[in-house]
Design a protein around this motif. Structure first.
Motif, mmCIF file in Angstrom:
data_model
loop_
_atom_site.group_PDB
_atom_site.id
_atom_site.type_symbol
_atom_site.label_atom_id
_atom_site.label_comp_id
_atom_site.label_asym_id
_atom_site.label_seq_id
_atom_site.Cartn_x
_atom_site.Cartn_y
_atom_site.Cartn_z
ATOM 1 N N LEU A 67 0.834 -1.198 0.000
ATOM 2 C CA LEU A 67 0.000 0.000 0.000
ATOM 3 C C LEU A 67 0.870 1.250 0.000
ATOM 4 C CD1 LEU A 67 -2.983 0.762 0.020
ATOM 5 C CD2 LEU A 67 -2.888 0.766 2.507
ATOM 6 N N ALA A 68 1.937 1.245 0.786
ATOM 7 C CA ALA A 68 2.872 2.383 0.800
ATOM 8 C C ALA A 68 3.562 2.539 -0.558
ATOM 9 C CB ALA A 68 3.903 2.210 1.907
ATOM 10 N N LEU A 69 3.951 1.421 -1.173
ATOM 11 C CA LEU A 69 4.574 1.487 -2.500
ATOM 12 C C LEU A 69 3.614 2.037 -3.546
ATOM 13 C CD1 LEU A 69 6.746 -1.734 -2.813
ATOM 14 C CD2 LEU A 69 7.481 0.604 -3.200
ATOM 15 N N LEU A 70 2.355 1.625 -3.477
ATOM 16 C CA LEU A 70 1.370 2.156 -4.422
ATOM 17 C C LEU A 70 1.182 3.658 -4.219
ATOM 18 C CD1 LEU A 70 -1.389 -0.603 -4.504
ATOM 19 C CD2 LEU A 70 0.231 -0.012 -6.299
ATOM 20 N N ALA A 71 1.196 4.099 -2.970
ATOM 21 C CA ALA A 71 1.074 5.536 -2.695
ATOM 22 C C ALA A 71 2.269 6.295 -3.261
ATOM 23 C CB ALA A 71 0.942 5.778 -1.197
ATOM 24 N N LEU A 72 3.465 5.731 -3.120
ATOM 25 C CA LEU A 72 4.660 6.370 -3.685
ATOM 26 C C LEU A 72 4.597 6.416 -5.206
ATOM 27 C CD1 LEU A 72 7.481 4.931 -1.401
ATOM 28 C CD2 LEU A 72 6.711 7.303 -1.540
ATOM 29 N N LYS A 73 4.088 5.352 -5.821
ATOM 30 C CA LYS A 73 3.983 5.330 -7.277
ATOM 31 C C LYS A 73 2.980 6.376 -7.779
ATOM 32 C CE LYS A 73 3.957 1.352 -9.458
ATOM 33 N NZ LYS A 73 5.047 1.282 -10.397
ATOM 34 N N VAL A 74 1.864 6.544 -7.063
ATOM 35 C CA VAL A 74 0.876 7.558 -7.448
ATOM 36 C C VAL A 74 1.487 8.948 -7.284
ATOM 37 C CG1 VAL A 74 -1.317 8.611 -6.763
ATOM 38 C CG2 VAL A 74 -1.154 6.147 -7.020
ATOM 39 N N THR A 75 2.203 9.164 -6.202
ATOM 40 C CA THR A 75 2.869 10.455 -5.987
ATOM 41 C C THR A 75 3.878 10.725 -7.094
ATOM 42 O OG1 THR A 75 2.592 10.200 -3.608
ATOM 43 C CG2 THR A 75 4.229 11.803 -4.346
ATOM 44 N N TYR A 76 4.620 9.710 -7.479
ATOM 45 C CA TYR A 76 5.599 9.848 -8.560
ATOM 46 C C TYR A 76 4.909 10.233 -9.870
ATOM 47 C CZ TYR A 76 9.129 8.623 -11.992
ATOM 48 O OH TYR A 76 10.003 8.654 -13.039
ATOM 49 N N ALA A 77 3.769 9.589 -10.172
ATOM 50 C CA ALA A 77 3.035 9.922 -11.398
ATOM 51 C C ALA A 77 2.549 11.367 -11.362
ATOM 52 C CB ALA A 77 1.861 8.960 -11.580
#
Length: 161
Positions: free
Chosen positions: A68-78
């Motif tokens: 879940l934290a990794l998905l949040a980081l990926k969304v932030t990166y996008a």
């Protein structure tokens, strides 16, 4: 239009493939019985305090939180990529190689963590000490969520600054 990493044509594909696992995870909330719970599993919708209080913590709960934290980081990166596109419309920013490395790193960690948690025994702390538990189950939604990562890594290599 430029042909760089942030200002090039590949930006739409990179942003789309980066966001796709996040949106696919929501299918696990409604279609969990059919597709499985996805990479975040039981970590969605239950706080850690409630999970411990009511005995809902499984060996996969903490790994679900990590995904879940990794998905949040990926969304932030996008979102950062989209913002950079508006800030530098005709050329790449001077720090484009760093932005590219962060994207490759996030995608690589996401793919590696998926492979590790699905193939190797998972370490987990128990009241009696550390234990090795069975690998996380491979459900169809988890597979759908990680399927875009090789294509995303290919786009990163193709549009390397």
């Amino acid at each position: 239009m430029g042909v760089g990493f942030v200002s090039g044509r590949g930006l739409h594909g990179v942003v789309g493939l980066t966001l796709l696992p996040f949106f696919l995870q929501f299918l696990g909330l409604g279609l969990g019985g059919v597709l499985g719970q996805g990479l975040c599993g039981s970590a969605l919708g239950v706080s850690e305090v409630e999970a411990v209080r009511y005995g809902l913590v499984s060996e996969y709960y903490l790994y679900g939180q990590l995904f879940l934290a990794l998905l949040a980081l990926k969304v932030t990166y996008a979102l950062v990529l989209i913002s950079l596109r508006f800030m530098y419309p005709e050329k790449d920013p001077p720090f484009a190689p760093l932005v590219w490395r962060v994207g490759v790193g996030l995608s690589g960690v996401f793919l590696a963590l998926f492979l590790l948690t699905r193939t190797l025994p998972l370490p987990f702390a128990t009241p009696l000490g550390p234990a090795l538990l069975s690998p996380a189950p491979l459900d169809p939604l988890s597979l759908l969520m990680v399927l875009p990562e090789p294509a995303l890594l290919w786009l990163y290599l193709r549009y390397r600054p």
